[in-house]
Write an enzyme that holds these catalytic residues in place. Sequence first.
Site, PDB file in Angstrom:
ATOM      1  N   SER A  38       0.831  -1.209   0.000  1.00  0.00           N
ATOM      2  CA  SER A  38       0.000   0.000   0.000  1.00  0.00           C
ATOM      3  C   SER A  38       0.866   1.261   0.000  1.00  0.00           C
ATOM      4  O   SER A  38       1.715   1.437  -0.866  1.00  0.00           O
ATOM      5  CB  SER A  38      -0.943  -0.050   1.202  1.00  0.00           C
ATOM      6  OG  SER A  38      -1.997   0.897   1.075  1.00  0.00           O
ATOM      7  N   ASP A 186      -5.866  -3.539  -2.246  1.00  0.00           N
ATOM      8  CA  ASP A 186      -4.795  -3.232  -1.292  1.00  0.00           C
ATOM      9  C   ASP A 186      -4.126  -4.499  -0.755  1.00  0.00           C
ATOM     10  O   ASP A 186      -4.781  -5.391  -0.231  1.00  0.00           O
ATOM     11  CB  ASP A 186      -5.404  -2.439  -0.133  1.00  0.00           C
ATOM     12  CG  ASP A 186      -4.373  -1.748   0.733  1.00  0.00           C
ATOM     13  OD1 ASP A 186      -3.355  -2.383   1.053  1.00  0.00           O
ATOM     14  OD2 ASP A 186      -4.599  -0.591   1.105  1.00  0.00           O
TER      15      ASP A 186
END
Length: 297
Positions: A38, A186
């Site tokens: 991320s 993510d």
Amino acid sequence: MKIDGVFSGGGVKAIAFIGALEVVEKKGYQFERVAGTSAGAIMASFIAAGYNSDEIQELFEELQLNKLLDPPKLVDWLPFTKWLSLYFRMGIYKGKKLEDWIEQKLSQKGIRTFSDLPKDRLKVIVSDLTLGRLVVLPDDLKRLYGLKPRDFSVARAVRMSAGLPYFFIPEKIQGEKERQKSIIVDGGLLSNFPVWVFTSDLERRKRPILGMKLSNSADNIPPRVIKNAIDMFQALFITMKQAHDARYVSKSDAVDIIFIPVEKVGTTDFDMSEEDREGLIKLGRGHAEEFLKKWRG
């Protein structure tokens, strides 16, 4: 001294990494390989491209974080359609501006695809919801999707890793064998701190590994108060992000991790003030200084 680095996710809180990187550089450490999830993947990609802490700080100082939020154009005319986008497109913001910004900054260092980086220089973690598995880019591109790692955009890989579920519209990868496209979100959903990338039992450690994690250590995470369904949903999501890594970050690994607990800034606080930014950098700097006083590498 050359080291490998691992960076956790944490959204805009990752600005704290800048202060920590500054201290690491002053101590004479240089990153040979880097991995991240991320927001940690964004930082890792900039380091892999050759940016130093001062340059990364300049990138974020000139950036208005809220300019990276790009809802579909129809939302400007009919605001309520934001919720239709959430339902049908599985996210509120497109994430194209985020990818374009990353691509622009990487290209300034001559980095566009993974072929522009030394082999194994950068590892980016994503979650494939269609296949139900954690994916390491570029390593798994050929095996899972039939794609050539050398031709794959680094900025796209990082944007995928930063695709916070329900916040950004998921990216998709068309596999070579499967007709159905894989929905990618993510990487923090399955591994928010991928220290295991460089600590595999199959690989003898070639150099010290230094991790940076935007949280307390597993032993110091306070219990959550759950009073209603919304609290429970948030707790479920946070637990999914933390449980895998807490399981695999052993006490021996923990001695190589700079824990940076950020309490006053949220993951998606894109409207944070300049004071908050400076506070995050100072926080990262302080925790890194304390850690490196004792770290043996």
